[in-house]
Design an enzyme around this catalytic site. Structure first.
Site, mmCIF file in Angstrom:
data_model
loop_
_atom_site.group_PDB
_atom_site.id
_atom_site.type_symbol
_atom_site.label_atom_id
_atom_site.label_comp_id
_atom_site.label_asym_id
_atom_site.label_seq_id
_atom_site.Cartn_x
_atom_site.Cartn_y
_atom_site.Cartn_z
ATOM 1 N N ASP A 158 21.157 30.794 56.757
ATOM 2 C CA ASP A 158 21.759 31.481 57.899
ATOM 3 C C ASP A 158 21.833 30.470 59.048
ATOM 4 O OD1 ASP A 158 22.834 33.428 59.446
ATOM 5 O OD2 ASP A 158 21.030 34.664 59.592
ATOM 6 N N ASP B 176 28.667 33.117 63.661
ATOM 7 C CA ASP B 176 29.538 34.245 64.001
ATOM 8 C C ASP B 176 28.866 35.079 65.085
ATOM 9 O OD1 ASP B 176 27.559 34.891 61.993
ATOM 10 O OD2 ASP B 176 28.467 36.864 61.869
ATOM 11 N N ALA C 133 25.856 42.500 60.839
ATOM 12 C CA ALA C 133 25.422 43.416 61.901
ATOM 13 C C ALA C 133 25.306 44.865 61.447
ATOM 14 C CB ALA C 133 26.343 43.306 63.111
ATOM 15 N N CYS D 209 4.559 47.773 37.788
ATOM 16 C CA CYS D 209 4.593 46.314 37.955
ATOM 17 C C CYS D 209 3.181 45.750 37.766
ATOM 18 C CB CYS D 209 5.194 45.946 39.310
ATOM 19 S SG CYS D 209 4.026 45.919 40.691
ATOM 20 N N CYS E 68 0.619 46.853 40.378
ATOM 21 C CA CYS E 68 0.225 48.261 40.350
ATOM 22 C C CYS E 68 -0.523 48.611 39.062
ATOM 23 C CB CYS E 68 1.450 49.142 40.540
ATOM 24 S SG CYS E 68 2.244 48.842 42.121
HETATM 25 ZN ZN LIG Z 1 4.271 47.968 41.742
#
Ligand SMILES: [Zn+2]
Length: 499
Positions: free
Chosen positions: A92, A127, A195, A280, A283
């Site tokens: 950016d 921009d 934006a 995951c 977890c």
């Molecule tokens: Zn998780």
């Protein structure tokens, strides 16, 4: 045709694409998420991003340029070495800082040169990110300035580095469309819709959808689109259906810092969780209680890891849905878990005719799961295509059965309305619909009948329906004879008395 982006599969406005990033020597499969790396605050080491599925990251060249140590390292080692990441890197330009602080000490030519010098693969001009809800005059003036800067960016020698062409225009759909068309006509490569963060931070997904749909009308279908600042997995399916290919997430780290846990249905606070609703590795290996007791830094890192896992898992789900042609079923599921996402989906459906053109003609079974399903692009398309058929003198439109007294029998079914019986085994007429249909489905079917009747003024129609509600039958023109298959009752359309 932009030769660095190829659409490989499509569903609604969503697509699976290949974004070739020549300077990095990689091809990134979209839709994808670019984790945001703040080079001053590393929450998860970018060298580990591949574990989560990240092929591209985004970092801020303006922050690097304004920090003596970072600038020197970046110029010396290059960004890939400095961040220890071998995928593609987008940078950016400082536009975000411009929006936050009102001024910055660089310009488009200088920052593009700098991004090129530090080895960025996709650079960004400076921009003007015009926020939502500003007076139209300001949005127009700032858009003109952004457009001048994009034209300037075209003249900068950036070698193999791709260059972003941000699309601005605040909350004015016509300006967003104009900005999209202008950006499309530059020689620039990737198209961030800019934006929109204030809209997303306030969960204004309905207006976000209007802004994206407008920008897409201006951009060509082969333009890779980045929804700048979109990092919450609850809206990835919706944003993909609107035609966005790239997302970026600072959310994974920012939310983790506040003890917030992302899910596809919204955000939870770690302190309020007794169980992790996720499979995951974080977890599966920990309980919320264990993580709550950890020191802040360890807790933050684990939450950030979970946030990345849940985000990339949702993107894989989105991609699989696009391949199967069930993206809108996924969007509906997400929409019905959060009222703001539902606003976004309803806004998408307001643009169903726009998205109908890009929707594949054949895909997985259409599942009718809510009144919104009655407004899907497939339903709109079928109703529009009724004009392709030529009909004989007498036609029976029946929910079931046939009758030789008529020249032809068509099938009619909520929400799709009337269709030739020989299409019954093809998409979308194989739709799975609930036994207890809602008014929206019946009304949609009745509107289809109405259109078919209007298109064929010389044909006599009879509609044999299974107890459709009066509100739906009101849409059926009075000259159609009605037969209720449940009661055996035959009438002319009820509307005739009013005529
Ligand atoms: Zn998780």
């Amino acid at each position: 045709m932009r030769d660095h982006f190829e659409v490989r599969a499509q569903d609604a406005g969503g697509r699976i694409g290949d974004l070739t990033v020549p300077r990095a020597g990689v091809t990134v499969e979209t839709p994808t998420l670019m984790p945001v790396v703040n080079p001053n605050i590393i929450t998860v080491d970018p060298a580990r991003f591949r574990e989560f599925g990240a092929e591209i990251l985004i970092t801020n060249s303006y922050i690097i340029k304004n920090d003596a140590d970072l600038r020197e390292r970046a110029l010396d080692e290059g960004l890939h070495e400095m961040l220890d990441f071998d995928g593609a890197i987008m940078t950016d330009s400082g536009s975000f800082q411009l929006a936050e602080y009102g001024e910055i000490d660089t310009d488009t030519e200088e920052i593009l040169d700098f991004q090129h010098a530090i080895g960025s693969d996709i650079g960004t001009p400076v921009d003007i990110p015009t926020p939502p809800d500003v007076p139209r005059e300001r949005a127009e003036e700032e858009l003109e300035e952004t457009q001048r800067r994009l034209e300037l960016a075209e003249t900068v020698d950036t070698g193999e580095m791709l260059v972003n062409a941000p699309v601005q225009g605040s909350t004015y759909p016509d300006l967003r469309e104009r900005a999209g068309r202008h950006a499309e006509n530059t020689s620039l490569d990737v198209f961030p819709i800019g934006a929109v963060v204030p809209l997303m931070n306030d969960y204004r997904y309905g207006e976000m959808a209007d802004v994206v749909a407008a920008a897409k009308r201006g951009l060509g279908r082969d333009a890779p689109v980045h929804l700048f600042g979109a990092g919450h997995p609850m809206m990835f399916a919706l944003a993909a259906a609107l035609g966005c290919d790239l997302f970026d997430s600072a959310a994974y780290a920012l939310y983790a810092r506040d003890g917030r846990y992302l899910t596809v249905h919204g955000t939870e606070h770690l302190d309020s969780l007794q169980y992790f609703p996720c499979g995951c590795p974080v977890c599966a290996d920990h309980t919320p209680d264990e993580v709550q007791r950890m020191p802040d830094a360890a807790q933050e890192e684990l939450l950030a890891e979970h946030n990345l896992h849940v985000s990339f898992t949702e993107l894989r789900r989105v991609k699989q849905a696009i391949r199967q042609g069930s993206l809108l079923e996924l969007v509906e599921a997400r929409a019905h878990a959060h009222p703001r996402v539902l606003d976004g989906y309803r806004a998408f459906l307001d643009h169903a005719d726009q998205y109908e053109a890009s929707d594949p003609v054949s895909k997985d079974t259409f599942y009718y799961t809510s009144p919104e399903s009655a407004r899907r692009p497939e339903v709109v398309r079928h109703r529009e295509r009724l004009e392709r058929f030529s009909l004989p003198d007498t036609v029976l439109l029946a929910e079931s059965g046939t009758d030789d007294d008529f020249d032809e029998t068509w099938r009619v079914r909520p929400p799709l309305g009337p269709y030739p019986r020989e299409l019954a085994t093809s998409y979308p007429f194989t739709a799975e619909v609930p036994e207890r249909m809602d008014d929206a489905g019946y009304e949609s079917a009745a509107k289809g009948v109405s259109r078919l009747v209007a298109l064929n003024p010389d044909t006599e129609f009879t509609l044999a329906h299974r107890d459709w509600p009066a509100r739906a039958l009101d849409y059926v023109p009075p000259r159609v004879e009605l037969v209720n298959l449940e009661t055996g009752h035959t009438t002319d359309s009820g509307a005739e008395d009013d005529a």
